[in-house]
Write a protein that holds these residues in place. Structure first.
Motif, PDB file in Angstrom:
ATOM      1  N   HIS A 256      38.918  34.629  52.605  1.00 50.48           N
ATOM      2  CA  HIS A 256      38.941  34.590  51.138  1.00 50.48           C
ATOM      3  C   HIS A 256      37.645  35.119  50.502  1.00 50.48           C
ATOM      4  CE1 HIS A 256      42.473  31.927  51.821  1.00 50.48           C
ATOM      5  NE2 HIS A 256      42.903  32.561  50.744  1.00 50.48           N
ATOM      6  N   THR A 257      36.949  35.994  51.223  1.00 50.74           N
ATOM      7  CA  THR A 257      35.836  36.732  50.625  1.00 50.74           C
ATOM      8  C   THR A 257      36.351  38.068  50.111  1.00 50.74           C
ATOM      9  OG1 THR A 257      35.219  37.820  52.699  1.00 50.74           O
ATOM     10  CG2 THR A 257      34.192  35.684  52.222  1.00 50.74           C
ATOM     11  N   VAL A 258      35.713  38.590  49.095  1.00 47.98           N
ATOM     12  CA  VAL A 258      36.048  39.918  48.572  1.00 47.98           C
ATOM     13  C   VAL A 258      34.776  40.689  48.280  1.00 47.98           C
ATOM     14  CG1 VAL A 258      38.297  39.285  47.587  1.00 47.98           C
ATOM     15  CG2 VAL A 258      36.240  39.051  46.190  1.00 47.98           C
ATOM     16  N   LYS A 259      34.887  42.001  48.418  1.00 48.29           N
ATOM     17  CA  LYS A 259      33.802  42.912  48.063  1.00 48.29           C
ATOM     18  C   LYS A 259      34.363  44.027  47.187  1.00 48.29           C
ATOM     19  CE  LYS A 259      31.022  42.503  52.302  1.00 48.29           C
ATOM     20  NZ  LYS A 259      30.460  43.288  53.430  1.00 48.29           N
ATOM     21  N   ALA A 260      33.692  44.303  46.109  1.00 47.64           N
ATOM     22  CA  ALA A 260      34.043  45.428  45.246  1.00 47.64           C
ATOM     23  C   ALA A 260      32.901  46.439  45.320  1.00 47.64           C
ATOM     24  CB  ALA A 260      34.248  44.962  43.809  1.00 47.64           C
ATOM     25  N   ASP A 261      33.171  47.598  45.900  1.00 41.54           N
ATOM     26  CA  ASP A 261      32.154  48.632  46.056  1.00 41.54           C
ATOM     27  C   ASP A 261      32.307  49.614  44.902  1.00 41.54           C
ATOM     28  OD1 ASP A 261      31.057  50.584  48.955  1.00 41.54           O
ATOM     29  OD2 ASP A 261      30.128  50.210  47.027  1.00 41.54           O
TER      30      ASP A 261
ATOM     31  N   VAL B 123      28.088  34.069  43.540  1.00 43.90           N
ATOM     32  CA  VAL B 123      28.353  35.506  43.476  1.00 43.90           C
ATOM     33  C   VAL B 123      27.113  36.228  43.989  1.00 43.90           C
ATOM     34  CG1 VAL B 123      29.942  35.267  41.530  1.00 43.90           C
ATOM     35  CG2 VAL B 123      27.514  35.729  41.092  1.00 43.90           C
ATOM     36  N   ALA B 124      27.303  37.463  44.394  1.00 43.68           N
ATOM     37  CA  ALA B 124      26.181  38.223  44.940  1.00 43.68           C
ATOM     38  C   ALA B 124      26.433  39.702  44.754  1.00 43.68           C
ATOM     39  CB  ALA B 124      25.988  37.901  46.423  1.00 43.68           C
ATOM     40  N   SER B 125      25.358  40.476  44.882  1.00 47.51           N
ATOM     41  CA  SER B 125      25.461  41.932  44.876  1.00 47.51           C
ATOM     42  C   SER B 125      24.477  42.481  45.900  1.00 47.51           C
ATOM     43  CB  SER B 125      25.171  42.510  43.487  1.00 47.51           C
ATOM     44  OG  SER B 125      23.814  42.286  43.121  1.00 47.51           O
ATOM     45  N   GLY B 126      24.687  43.729  46.303  1.00 45.57           N
ATOM     46  CA  GLY B 126      23.798  44.295  47.305  1.00 45.57           C
ATOM     47  C   GLY B 126      23.908  45.787  47.439  1.00 45.57           C
ATOM     48  N   ASP B 127      23.001  46.339  48.250  1.00 47.68           N
ATOM     49  CA  ASP B 127      22.951  47.763  48.590  1.00 47.68           C
ATOM     50  C   ASP B 127      23.068  48.670  47.362  1.00 47.68           C
ATOM     51  OD1 ASP B 127      22.616  47.066  51.208  1.00 47.68           O
ATOM     52  OD2 ASP B 127      24.437  48.017  51.952  1.00 47.68           O
ATOM     53  N   PRO B 128      22.095  48.586  46.439  1.00 53.41           N
ATOM     54  CA  PRO B 128      22.190  49.388  45.215  1.00 53.41           C
ATOM     55  C   PRO B 128      22.082  50.883  45.479  1.00 53.41           C
ATOM     56  CG  PRO B 128      20.025  48.351  45.391  1.00 53.41           C
ATOM     57  CD  PRO B 128      20.869  47.764  46.484  1.00 53.41           C
ATOM     58  N   LEU B 129      22.928  51.654  44.785  1.00 60.75           N
ATOM     59  CA  LEU B 129      22.894  53.112  44.770  1.00 60.75           C
ATOM     60  C   LEU B 129      22.602  53.563  43.345  1.00 60.75           C
ATOM     61  CD1 LEU B 129      26.129  53.815  46.866  1.00 60.75           C
ATOM     62  CD2 LEU B 129      23.768  53.706  47.704  1.00 60.75           C
ATOM     63  N   PRO B 130      22.278  54.827  43.140  1.00 59.48           N
ATOM     64  CA  PRO B 130      22.057  55.293  41.774  1.00 59.48           C
ATOM     65  C   PRO B 130      23.273  55.139  40.871  1.00 59.48           C
ATOM     66  CG  PRO B 130      21.105  56.834  43.331  1.00 59.48           C
ATOM     67  CD  PRO B 130      21.898  55.855  44.133  1.00 59.48           C
ATOM     68  N   ASP B 131      24.455  55.241  41.450  1.00 58.20           N
ATOM     69  CA  ASP B 131      25.664  55.161  40.627  1.00 58.20           C
ATOM     70  C   ASP B 131      26.552  53.988  41.009  1.00 58.20           C
ATOM     71  OD1 ASP B 131      26.595  56.073  43.106  1.00 58.20           O
ATOM     72  OD2 ASP B 131      28.244  57.188  42.175  1.00 58.20           O
ATOM     73  N   GLY B 132      26.066  53.065  41.853  1.00 60.73           N
ATOM     74  CA  GLY B 132      26.964  52.021  42.306  1.00 60.73           C
ATOM     75  C   GLY B 132      26.264  50.797  42.848  1.00 60.73           C
ATOM     76  N   ILE B 133      27.078  49.787  43.101  1.00 66.35           N
ATOM     77  CA  ILE B 133      26.599  48.518  43.628  1.00 66.35           C
ATOM     78  C   ILE B 133      27.764  47.850  44.347  1.00 66.35           C
ATOM     79  CG2 ILE B 133      27.178  47.059  41.645  1.00 66.35           C
ATOM     80  CD1 ILE B 133      23.809  46.932  43.525  1.00 66.35           C
ATOM     81  N   LEU B 134      27.451  47.004  45.313  1.00 64.54           N
ATOM     82  CA  LEU B 134      28.453  46.233  46.027  1.00 64.54           C
ATOM     83  C   LEU B 134      28.452  44.810  45.472  1.00 64.54           C
ATOM     84  CD1 LEU B 134      30.398  46.570  48.498  1.00 64.54           C
ATOM     85  CD2 LEU B 134      28.574  45.565  49.882  1.00 64.54           C
ATOM     86  N   LEU B 135      29.598  44.352  44.933  1.00 62.83           N
ATOM     87  CA  LEU B 135      29.724  42.997  44.402  1.00 62.83           C
ATOM     88  C   LEU B 135      30.468  42.130  45.406  1.00 62.83           C
ATOM     89  CD1 LEU B 135      30.769  43.710  40.696  1.00 62.83           C
ATOM     90  CD2 LEU B 135      28.465  43.587  41.670  1.00 62.83           C
ATOM     91  N   TRP B 136      30.095  40.842  45.470  1.00 64.32           N
ATOM     92  CA  TRP B 136      30.677  39.928  46.455  1.00 64.32           C
ATOM     93  C   TRP B 136      30.962  38.564  45.827  1.00 64.32           C
ATOM     94  CZ3 TRP B 136      29.447  35.051  47.945  1.00 64.32           C
ATOM     95  CH2 TRP B 136      30.069  34.547  49.104  1.00 64.32           C
ATOM     96  N   THR B 137      32.024  37.930  46.272  1.00 65.46           N
ATOM     97  CA  THR B 137      32.227  36.506  46.017  1.00 65.46           C
ATOM     98  C   THR B 137      33.193  35.952  47.049  1.00 65.46           C
ATOM     99  OG1 THR B 137      32.589  34.833  44.304  1.00 65.46           O
ATOM    100  CG2 THR B 137      34.212  36.616  44.456  1.00 65.46           C
ATOM    101  N   ARG B 138      33.361  34.632  47.008  1.00 69.05           N
ATOM    102  CA  ARG B 138      34.347  33.955  47.849  1.00 69.05           C
ATOM    103  C   ARG B 138      35.111  32.980  46.967  1.00 69.05           C
ATOM    104  NH1 ARG B 138      36.766  29.239  50.687  1.00 69.05           N
ATOM    105  NH2 ARG B 138      37.490  30.140  52.665  1.00 69.05           N
ATOM    106  N   VAL B 139      36.419  33.075  46.990  1.00 69.48           N
ATOM    107  CA  VAL B 139      37.247  32.201  46.166  1.00 69.48           C
ATOM    108  C   VAL B 139      37.848  31.114  47.055  1.00 69.48           C
ATOM    109  CG1 VAL B 139      39.318  33.627  46.432  1.00 69.48           C
ATOM    110  CG2 VAL B 139      39.099  32.132  44.447  1.00 69.48           C
ATOM    111  N   THR B 140      37.955  29.914  46.520  1.00 67.95           N
ATOM    112  CA  THR B 140      38.620  28.801  47.214  1.00 67.95           C
ATOM    113  C   THR B 140      39.886  28.471  46.421  1.00 67.95           C
ATOM    114  OG1 THR B 140      36.470  27.945  47.916  1.00 67.95           O
ATOM    115  CG2 THR B 140      38.346  26.456  48.093  1.00 67.95           C
ATOM    116  N   PRO B 141      41.026  29.028  46.813  1.00 67.65           N
ATOM    117  CA  PRO B 141      42.236  28.883  45.998  1.00 67.65           C
ATOM    118  C   PRO B 141      42.861  27.496  46.088  1.00 67.65           C
ATOM    119  CG  PRO B 141      42.723  30.135  47.977  1.00 67.65           C
ATOM    120  CD  PRO B 141      41.233  29.922  47.960  1.00 67.65           C
ATOM    121  N   THR B 142      42.711  26.827  47.221  1.00 63.39           N
ATOM    122  CA  THR B 142      43.278  25.489  47.415  1.00 63.39           C
ATOM    123  C   THR B 142      42.287  24.662  48.214  1.00 63.39           C
ATOM    124  OG1 THR B 142      44.395  26.182  49.443  1.00 63.39           O
ATOM    125  CG2 THR B 142      45.675  26.296  47.400  1.00 63.39           C
ATOM    126  N   ALA B 143      42.478  23.353  48.205  1.00 60.82           N
ATOM    127  CA  ALA B 143      41.536  22.469  48.880  1.00 60.82           C
ATOM    128  C   ALA B 143      41.462  22.734  50.375  1.00 60.82           C
ATOM    129  CB  ALA B 143      41.927  21.013  48.621  1.00 60.82           C
TER     130      ALA B 143
END
Length: 565
Positions: A127-132, A66-86
């Protein structure tokens, strides 16, 4: 964790967007935003064989951390990559749409939840996602976790920036550059993660390398082979290489421990990239440069917790209270082709390293800044550099490292030295507007430097210094002792005094060691502590402090500090 800031105040201050780019030299790429479906075609074969066995058994979902980046005073960007199947390996283009939820809390046990939501991971975004996220408190530590199909990701820690008008006593950033997987282990990331005191860490470029296995400097020995084995050219290739890097446990630990603020340099694309091509790109045989650049940018924004700026670039600005703002540059997307070494065209005003729109944006931001410090994330060295009268046995490997003709001339045209009109305009702007406390933070050159940035290097130190520059060495990528295959320190002992004699604005240079920096900023000074690794080929390498340099407020000069912060 107790906040190191005093009296944090709520504010909603987004990162500043750059001005619209000129159509000239503009490259447009759509970034992989959270849950976005990107329509570019995939040219990938199934890569399930590259996954760990535990994924094939269905017992793991978050293989890339998991990772995060580009911090703001009221926010952050969250990241991960899921592997749903082989079969849903990076770059495969396979695997079902998968719902990925997240929670954010003020405690590591994730009991005091302040934000939650969900996204859909699909093959279209590898299969990457970002939550801003927004609505968070400034200058606050948060912990976060993702979940998919009932499986939890590792827990990550992140931190928001202080409010724009907050009086911030200090900031601390890890600073890194140039991580060649095949040349060694990423121990520097582990040591930065273990500190636990970083507000964020800056990656100044060459997060990965594009070359085929064994084709880039490793002292002749591939310590650990990367994937894919061939040079990366297609979207699938870039995705596989990014995914392989994010299996490294030390890199995962740092990403999970603090937010990253990243820019790219050339190797995220191809060696010595410019707006219309690269030294390490053969048009036709390796497809078109436009397609390759688009693929590289798309994979980068999918796999990195970075908010793209206009036209899919990495230039943007973040603010950290009243203490500092950080202008981040993209010195690959808009630059003119590198000039021939020794050519008078390095002074041609029609040639650019930034592009007109980005240079105007940078100048305006530096002039209007009301913070104490103006930090600039800068992928290639801005300080002028002349080799002088190096002995032939040292000049040849130095030329190889810097991309110079091995017979001689002391000019690296891939750096700002190759675009002197842009540099002259920027430094003249700093002087004309009395802009103080500008500090360039630089990577790329695989050496550590502490420099004044003179208005006129030819008359320095009589001429003024417009800014200062701290350059960090490589995480693993070859430096001079590696190229010469000699013991560490042997080259520096001979070359450093000669280089300094020819470049009086250079206070210190270490040509041989690998490591990282820690930048500590207060109202009185900005100090870079330089750390070196014991052995890049040892996965358990130790880290030790080497030297420290600082610039005191309003001096525009570097001086030695005799203890790390």
């Amino acid at each position: 964790m107790t906040s190191r800031y005093r009296s944090p105040e709520r504010a909603t201050v987004p990162a500043e967007d750059p001005a619209p780019l000129s159509p000239r030299r503009r490259t447009v790429v759509r970034a992989a935003a959270a849950g976005a479906v990107l329509a570019a075609p995939l040219a990938a074969a199934p890569l399930a064989a590259a996954l760990p066995a535990r994924a094939a058994a269905g017992t793991a979902r978050f293989l890339h951390g998991v990772a995060s980046g580009d911090p703001l005073p009221d926010g952050i960007l969250l990241w991960t990559r899921v592997t749903p199947t082989a079969e849903a390996a990076p770059g495969s283009g396979l695997g079902p749409d998968t719902e990925v939820s997240w929670i954010v809390a003020t405690d590591k046990a994730l009991t005091d939840v302040v934000s939650r939501g969900s996204l859909t991971a699909s093959a279209a975004s590898d299969h990457t996602v970002k939550a801003d996220l927004r609505g968070l408190a400034p200058a606050t530590d948060y912990w976060f976790r993702f979940r998919a199909d009932g499986v939890d990701s590792p827990v990550g820690r992140t931190r928001t920036a202080p409010a724009a008008d907050a009086a911030v006593p200090s900031l601390r950033f890890g600073v890194v550059s140039c991580a060649n997987w095949e040349a060694g282990w990423f121990s520097a990331y582990r040591h930065l993660a273990a500190r636990g005191d970083l507000d964020a860490w800056l990656h100044l470029g060459d997060y990965l390398y594009e070359y085929a296995s064994g084709a880039y400097g490793t002292r002749g020995t591939v310590v650990r082979p990367h994937r894919p084995a061939h040079e990366i050219v297609t979207l699938a290739d870039y995705r596989v290489r990014h995914g392989h890097h994010k299996t490294d446990p030390d890199l995962q630990a740092l990403h999970a421990g603090a937010p990253v603020v990243a820019i790219w340099d050339d190797h995220e694309f191809a060696d010595n990239a410019w707006s219309g091509g690269a030294v390490n790109h053969t048009e036709g045989a390796e497809g078109t440069w436009a397609d390759r650049q688009t693929a590289a940018k798309r994979a980068y924004f999918e796999w990195m917790p970075v908010r793209p700026a206009i036209a899919g670039t990495t230039y943007r600005r973040l603010r950290f209270g009243k203490l500092a703002d950080l202008s981040l540059l993209d010195l690959r997307s808009f630059r003119s082709q590198q000039a021939a070494t020794g050519s008078g065209s390095v002074d041609d005003p029609d040639r650019t390293i930034t592009g007109r729109a980005q240079l105007d944006w940078l100048k305006a931001g530096l002039a209007s800044s009301d913070t104490t410090w103006r930090l600039v994330g800068n992928s290639v060295m801005i300080s002028p550099f002349a080799v002088g009268s190096l002995a032939a046995d040292l000049l040849k490997p130095l030329a190889k490292l810097l991309g110079l003709p091995q017979e001689g001339l002391a000019l690296n045209t891939d750096q700002w030295d190759g675009y002197t009109d842009d540099r002259r305009e920027l430094l003249a702007h700093l002087r004309a507007h009395a802009i103080r406390n500008t500090v360039f933070l630089t990577g790329d050159i695989h050496m550590a430097w502490a420099n004044d940035v003179p208005v006129d290097a030819g008359t320095y130190p009589l001429s003024a210094s417009a800014a200062t520059e701290f350059v960090v060495t490589s995480i693993t990528s070859d430096n001079l002792d590696d190229i010469l295959n000699v013991p560490e320190g042997a080259v520096s002992a001979v070359a450093a005094p000669v280089i300094r004699a020819a470049n009086r604005h250079v206070h210190w240079i270490d040509t041989d060691r690998h490591g990282y920096g820690v930048l500590d900023v207060t109202a009185a000074r900005a100090q870079m502590d330089y750390y070196a690794l014991s052995d890049r080929t040892d996965p358990n390498a130790t880290s030790s402090w080497v030297r420290s340099y600082r610039t005191r407020a309003n001096t525009q000069r570097v001086e030695r500090a005799y203890d790390p912060v």
